[in-house]
Design an enzyme around this catalytic site. Structure first.
Site, PDB file in Angstrom:
ATOM      1  N   ASP A 135       0.832  -1.209   0.000  1.00 40.90           N
ATOM      2  CA  ASP A 135       0.000   0.000   0.000  1.00 40.90           C
ATOM      3  C   ASP A 135       0.862   1.253   0.000  1.00 40.90           C
ATOM      4  OD1 ASP A 135       0.691  -0.806   2.684  1.00 40.90           O
ATOM      5  OD2 ASP A 135      -0.718   0.657   3.465  1.00 40.90           O
ATOM      6  N   GLU A 181      -0.050  -1.415   5.529  1.00 35.76           N
ATOM      7  CA  GLU A 181       1.018  -1.057   6.479  1.00 35.76           C
ATOM      8  C   GLU A 181       0.850   0.372   6.963  1.00 35.76           C
ATOM      9  OE1 GLU A 181       4.847   0.638   7.865  1.00 35.76           O
ATOM     10  OE2 GLU A 181       3.684   1.273   6.145  1.00 35.76           O
TER      11      GLU A 181
HETATM   12 ZN   LIG Z   1       6.709   2.224   4.110  1.00 34.76          ZN
END
Ligand SMILES: [Zn+2]
Length: 385
Positions: A75, A137
């Site tokens: 992401d 994340e």
């Molecule tokens: Zn990162």
């Protein structure tokens, strides 16, 4: 440099998937799965509960315990309200730099790892190399948490991991954790002239903040001896205190937004345990003596484990040996590394590109950085064979 054209081409492909955290990453995962399968990897695509996100976990090499895992998140952060010179999801090459959202954070590392997969596959590896590519994340390491739950208890696990966050290829052996919370106070509204007939949520929130300030001081005395973090103890910050409507109204609601950056897991448990007891034994009984419905709820915005530096760290030692670096450092930002450390792996953070460019408009990665990363991966493939 071996693999640089392939890596650049793959990076362009990966940047074109607009995998902003709230959006699906399935197309990008499918693309990576294709490349890895074509190289002969054993690939698992692990979907989350929504069916819109997935982690990828793949292995090249023998089915034996140990080996090393190359880890990255798929992401990227949003581009809204950022002033980009060109389309952030179309890679632009200029002056030995590759521009695009995610170029350094951290599709560059993913592209390099996957572009080197055929090389790993060609070698007679004694220990396997794993690829772990996660979702979400940037919004609290949700994908890595799910992956760790899947891996926990497996017999065939890597015992080392390289998390390729952008460190300009510096070797990082530690960072603090980052835990963010919103604590919501529900009291009872009333007229300001009769304070005993209401439950003043702002006042209870203030008492809670006071407790946070006491804990903040107590944590200084718990700093580990010889700790290298700056400051060396766990910190707490009260970021926002929200509540109330007017001078003469008892506020029924209040909210405290706060964070803690633990240098050790025991500190986080200490703080959470103390606050839980303080609410259960002191604040809530006082609130409920007036209004049985009064409540204090703490919402977890994100809990990212720290990467605790340890004297023994094989992943760090190997990456130091392969890059010729003579030291390892610390960074102020969080990564997924602590989650993998918690699983029993030795972990190091080392990846191409600079955190200076991460999350910014015109994010870029320098070709020399990509080259250094490919060099490390090539030496790693020799080391594993
Ligand atoms: Zn990162």
């Amino acid at each position: 440099m071996t693999g640089l054209p392939e890596t650049t081409e793959l990076l362009a492909e990966l940047i074109a998937y607009p995998t902003i955290s709230p959006d699906s990453n399935l197309d990008m995962i499918a693309c990576l799965a294709n490349y890895l399968e074509a190289a002969g990897a054993h690939v698992e695509v692990l979907q989350d509960g929504t069916g819109r996100k997935a982690n990828l976990f793949a292995r090249i090499g023998p089915e034996v315990p140990g080996g090393i895992m190359l880890s990255g998140h798929t992401d990227v952060v949003p581009v809204a309200d950022q002033d980009w010179t060109s389309d952030p999801f179309r890679m632009r090459a200029d002056d030995a730099k590759l521009y695009g959202r995610g170029s350094c954070d951290m599709k560059g590392f993913i592209a390099a790892s996957v572009a080197m997969a055929p090389l790993f596959a060609d070698r007679a590896l004694k220990k396997p190399v794993y690829f772990a590519f996660t979702h979400d994340e940037e919004v609290g390491c949700l994908g890595a948490q799910a992956l760790v739950e899947v891996l926990r208890g497996r017999e065939l696990l890597p015992d080392m991991a390289i998390v390729g966050e952008p460190t300009s290829m510096r070797i990082i052996e530690g960072h603090k954790g980052c835990c963010e919370y919103s604590t919501h106070f529900t009291g009872l509204e009333g007229h300001g002239s009769s304070p005993d007939h209401g439950v003043n949520a702002v006042e209870f929130a203030v008492r809670y903040v006071n407790r946070l300030m006491e804990l903040k001081e107590a944590l200084k005395t718990r700093a580990p001896v010889g700790g290298a973090f700056e400051p060396p103890w766990t910190t707490i910050n009260t970021g926002a205190l929200i509540g109330g409507v007017a001078h003469n109204v008892i506020p029924g609601r209040a909210q405290v937004d706060w964070e803690m950056r633990p240098v050790q897991k025991s500190d986080a448990d200490f703080v959470r345990g103390d606050l839980h007891r303080y609410c259960e034994e002191v604040l809530l009984p006082a609130m409920r003596s007036v209004s049985p419905d009064a409540s204090i709820e703490t919402e977890v915005v994100g809990e990212v484990d720290g990467l605790i530096p340890t004297s023994e760290n094989e992943a760090r030692d190997i990456v130091m040996e392969l890059t010729g670096a003579n030291g390892a450092g610390l960074v102020p930002f969080g990564t997924e590394a602590g989650l993998f450390q918690d699983l029993g792996m030795s972990v190091v953070v080392c990846g191409p590109g600079s955190i200076e460019q991460a999350h910014k408009p015109d994010e870029f990665i320098e070709l020399t950085q990509m080259g250094q990363c490919l060099g490390l991966l090539e030496r790693l493939s020799q080391r594993l064979s």
